[in-house]
Scaffold this motif. Structure first.
Motif, PDB file in Angstrom:
ATOM      1  N   GLU A   1      30.980  -6.359  29.880  1.00 47.20           N
ATOM      2  CA  GLU A   1      30.742  -7.459  29.170  1.00 47.20           C
ATOM      3  C   GLU A   1      28.999  -7.382  28.915  1.00 47.20           C
ATOM      4  N   LEU A   2      28.333  -6.411  29.402  1.00 51.68           N
ATOM      5  CA  LEU A   2      26.866  -6.673  29.267  1.00 51.68           C
ATOM      6  C   LEU A   2      26.222  -5.717  28.093  1.00 51.68           C
ATOM      7  N   SER A   3      25.331  -6.209  27.636  1.00 52.46           N
ATOM      8  CA  SER A   3      24.406  -5.412  26.533  1.00 52.46           C
ATOM      9  C   SER A   3      23.704  -4.384  27.472  1.00 52.46           C
ATOM     10  N   VAL A   4      24.263  -3.277  27.732  1.00 48.29           N
ATOM     11  CA  VAL A   4      23.395  -2.432  28.544  1.00 48.29           C
ATOM     12  C   VAL A   4      23.654  -1.088  27.941  1.00 48.29           C
ATOM     13  N   LEU A   5      22.694  -0.201  28.101  1.00 45.59           N
ATOM     14  CA  LEU A   5      22.778   1.288  27.520  1.00 45.59           C
ATOM     15  C   LEU A   5      22.794   2.376  28.539  1.00 45.59           C
ATOM     16  N   PRO A   6      23.986   2.478  29.020  1.00 42.66           N
ATOM     17  CA  PRO A   6      23.924   3.752  30.152  1.00 42.66           C
ATOM     18  C   PRO A   6      23.385   4.987  29.608  1.00 42.66           C
ATOM     19  N   ILE A   7      22.732   5.722  30.260  1.00 46.86           N
ATOM     20  CA  ILE A   7      21.979   7.157  29.976  1.00 46.86           C
ATOM     21  C   ILE A   7      22.450   7.957  31.081  1.00 46.86           C
ATOM     22  N   SER A   8      23.207   8.962  30.702  1.00 47.56           N
ATOM     23  CA  SER A   8      23.629  10.057  31.487  1.00 47.56           C
ATOM     24  C   SER A   8      22.486  11.024  31.605  1.00 47.56           C
ATOM     25  N   PRO A   9      22.268  11.953  32.661  1.00 44.55           N
ATOM     26  CA  PRO A   9      21.141  12.918  32.902  1.00 44.55           C
ATOM     27  C   PRO A   9      21.389  13.671  31.675  1.00 44.55           C
ATOM     28  N   GLU A  10      22.491  14.297  31.120  1.00 43.49           N
ATOM     29  CA  GLU A  10      22.333  14.977  29.911  1.00 43.49           C
ATOM     30  C   GLU A  10      21.681  14.494  28.685  1.00 43.49           C
ATOM     31  N   GLN A  11      21.522  13.189  28.708  1.00 44.64           N
ATOM     32  CA  GLN A  11      21.325  12.523  27.496  1.00 44.64           C
ATOM     33  C   GLN A  11      19.878  12.277  27.281  1.00 44.64           C
ATOM     34  N   LEU A  12      19.267  12.503  28.475  1.00 41.85           N
ATOM     35  CA  LEU A  12      17.703  11.697  28.756  1.00 41.85           C
ATOM     36  C   LEU A  12      16.768  12.725  27.956  1.00 41.85           C
ATOM     37  N   GLY A  13      16.824  13.547  27.452  1.00 41.81           N
ATOM     38  CA  GLY A  13      16.356  14.454  26.367  1.00 41.81           C
ATOM     39  C   GLY A  13      16.072  13.698  24.957  1.00 41.81           C
ATOM     40  N   ALA A  14      17.020  12.861  24.681  1.00 40.95           N
ATOM     41  CA  ALA A  14      16.761  11.908  23.571  1.00 40.95           C
ATOM     42  C   ALA A  14      15.969  10.729  23.473  1.00 40.95           C
ATOM     43  N   HIS A  15      15.380  10.735  24.846  1.00 42.72           N
ATOM     44  CA  HIS A  15      14.654   9.312  25.067  1.00 42.72           C
ATOM     45  C   HIS A  15      12.995   9.505  25.177  1.00 42.72           C
ATOM     46  N   ASP A  16      12.572  10.537  24.626  1.00 42.11           N
ATOM     47  CA  ASP A  16      11.073  10.637  24.506  1.00 42.11           C
ATOM     48  C   ASP A  16      10.488   9.660  23.568  1.00 42.11           C
ATOM     49  N   ALA A  17       9.139   9.187  23.584  1.00 39.40           N
ATOM     50  CA  ALA A  17       8.418   8.551  22.700  1.00 39.40           C
ATOM     51  C   ALA A  17       7.014   8.914  23.118  1.00 39.40           C
ATOM     52  N   ASP A  18       6.241   7.575  22.208  1.00 39.38           N
ATOM     53  CA  ASP A  18       4.870   8.072  22.589  1.00 39.38           C
ATOM     54  C   ASP A  18       4.467   7.590  23.932  1.00 39.38           C
ATOM     55  N   LEU A  19       5.215   6.567  24.447  1.00 37.77           N
ATOM     56  CA  LEU A  19       4.830   6.120  26.018  1.00 37.77           C
ATOM     57  C   LEU A  19       6.066   6.024  26.260  1.00 37.77           C
ATOM     58  N   VAL A  20       6.584   6.368  27.809  1.00 40.33           N
ATOM     59  CA  VAL A  20       7.831   6.131  28.401  1.00 40.33           C
ATOM     60  C   VAL A  20       7.537   5.234  29.427  1.00 40.33           C
ATOM     61  N   ILE A  21       8.162   4.036  29.239  1.00 45.35           N
ATOM     62  CA  ILE A  21       8.124   3.014  30.394  1.00 45.35           C
ATOM     63  C   ILE A  21       9.147   3.167  31.433  1.00 45.35           C
ATOM     64  N   VAL A  22       8.675   3.327  32.781  1.00 44.27           N
ATOM     65  CA  VAL A  22       9.556   3.447  33.894  1.00 44.27           C
ATOM     66  C   VAL A  22       9.487   1.981  34.900  1.00 44.27           C
ATOM     67  N   PRO A  23      10.420   1.138  34.959  1.00 45.29           N
ATOM     68  CA  PRO A  23      10.493   0.257  35.530  1.00 45.29           C
ATOM     69  C   PRO A  23      10.691   0.381  37.176  1.00 45.29           C
ATOM     70  N   ASP A  24       9.869  -0.468  37.987  1.00 45.25           N
ATOM     71  CA  ASP A  24       9.964  -0.287  39.474  1.00 45.25           C
ATOM     72  C   ASP A  24      10.183  -1.680  40.151  1.00 45.25           C
ATOM     73  N   GLY A  25      10.864  -1.708  41.200  1.00 44.73           N
ATOM     74  CA  GLY A  25      10.827  -3.165  41.601  1.00 44.73           C
ATOM     75  C   GLY A  25      11.861  -3.240  42.831  1.00 44.73           C
ATOM     76  N   GLU A  26      12.183  -4.602  43.179  1.00 47.83           N
ATOM     77  CA  GLU A  26      13.253  -4.924  43.954  1.00 47.83           C
ATOM     78  C   GLU A  26      14.609  -4.236  43.628  1.00 47.83           C
ATOM     79  N   TYR A  27      15.100  -4.045  42.433  1.00 50.87           N
ATOM     80  CA  TYR A  27      16.334  -3.767  41.856  1.00 50.87           C
ATOM     81  C   TYR A  27      15.987  -2.387  41.019  1.00 50.87           C
ATOM     82  N   TYR A  28      14.987  -1.673  41.120  1.00 45.22           N
ATOM     83  CA  TYR A  28      14.623  -0.469  40.007  1.00 45.22           C
ATOM     84  C   TYR A  28      14.000   0.310  41.111  1.00 45.22           C
ATOM     85  N   SER A  29      14.233   1.594  40.679  1.00 49.80           N
ATOM     86  CA  SER A  29      13.430   2.626  41.402  1.00 49.80           C
ATOM     87  C   SER A  29      13.084   3.652  40.363  1.00 49.80           C
TER      88      SER A  29
END
Length: 344
Positions: free
Chosen positions: A241-269
């Motif tokens: 029921e969530l607006s979430v976009l799962p990304i499998s390892p094989e799909q990561l190649g389509a997620h390049d950009a000028d800048l890649v943001i990687v979240p980190d924190g209590e629930y994110y690694s």
């Protein structure tokens, strides 16, 4: 149980509290003190779980989580007690700086500590969530009037408006929304010659990665600030029921950009994302165009989180991967700037 069903904020966390209904029923059966000759003034608040009569001027508000409490504090209302249900370090620091007690150890995966909450004697309870919190709402309702503030799959404007309605601060909420929208829009003026496209890639407890789908608070903020997303992220997507976009390892190649943001924190690694071989092969990653941000704030859906993201994005627009973004140690200074900007 899939990894997406585990607790986490920002559109992935799915609270599943097992309510202590028996305790609540005993409380209701015992009844309260004899009513006063003159009933105190009340008002009606509509929220995702129904409609409730709350005190016109509550003397003691208990917030079941830091995010609800931060919205209340931003609106000029100090909760008496806050449960640290989201484990937010930034939230804890800001609230404790304000002299507010943050009770540790109570998480959304646990039953609400009904007997403990009774001991705090609140005359109003504010909680984050909607239908997924029905059992908790039912258990807490005999203790005091409970207002649920929508958080999952709603806009940040709607969430803040609901928080304002809960404590009769609708004008204040509307003013904050206008200020924050202006703050986000101002990022565009600082965007030359910074990056124009941002890719957000976070981890999901070992199932590789995910991003924010179109229409989520983070996605709308990025768009309003003038940034584009990779085509693979600019889509409507759901997980359950969530607006979430799962990304499998094989799909990561389509997620390049000028800048890649990687979240980190209590629930994110961030380390879990960086460990993916395909992620390391992205041109932006190879060129060092990667920036680590506070995931608990970037995936937050409350006023202070919106301001935090906008502040980070302004730095990104100016300095790209060399930008200085917020970390938990900046909590106090960031809160003071937020209050100054929104007039609190």
């Amino acid at each position: 149980m899939t990894s997406f069903e585990r607790d986490r904020p920002g559109g992935l966390r799915r609270p599943r509290a097992v309510a202590l209904v028996a305790v609540a029923l005993v409380l209701a059966a015992c009844g309260g003190p004899e009513p006063a000759a003159t009933e105190p003034e009340t008002r009606t608040v509509s929220h995702p779980l129904g409609e409730v009569q709350v005190p016109g001027e509550p003397a003691s508000i208990l917030a079941t989580d830091e995010y609800a409490a931060l919205n209340l504090l931003a609106l000029g209302v100090e909760p008496a007690v806050v449960y640290g249900s989201f484990g937010s370090e930034v939230g804890r620091v800001v609230l404790e700086d304000a002299g507010i007690t943050v009770v540790p150890g109570a998480t959304f995966s646990e039953s609400p500590p009904i007997e403990e909450i009774i001991g705090h004697a609140p005359d109003m309870i504010v909680m984050t969530g909607g239908a997924e919190m029905q059992e908790t709402y039912d258990a807490l309702s005999p203790v005091a009037p409970v207002v649920a503030v929508p958080y999952y799959d709603t806009t940040w404007q709607e969430s803040l408006t609901a928080a304002g309605a809960a404590v009769a601060r609708t004008d204040r909420a509307e003013s904050m929304i206008r200020t924050l929208e202006g703050r986000i829009g101002a990022v565009q003026a600082a965007s030359e010659p910074g990056p124009t496209s941002l890719s957000v890639v976070a981890e999901t407890y070992g199932d590789c990665c995910f991003s924010a789908a179109r229409g989520t608070p983070l996605s709308t903020i990025l768009q309003a600030a003038g940034f584009t997303r990779p085509a693979a992220q600019d889509i409507d997507a759901t997980y359950g029921e969530l607006s979430v976009l799962p990304i499998s390892p094989e799909q990561l190649g389509a997620h390049d950009a000028d800048l890649v943001i990687v979240p980190d924190g209590e629930y994110y690694s961030a380390d879990a994302v960086r460990a993916q071989p395909v992620f390391r092969s992205l041109p932006a990653v190879r060129d060092g165009r990667v920036l680590q941000v506070d995931g608990d704030l970037w995936f937050g859906n409350f006023a202070f989180a919106v301001h935090w993201i906008a502040t980070d994005l302004e730095a990104v627009a100016q300095d790209g991967a060399a930008a200085t973004v917020g970390v938990p140690g900046d909590a106090t200074a960031r809160w003071e700037q937020f209050r100054a900007d929104v007039g609190g």
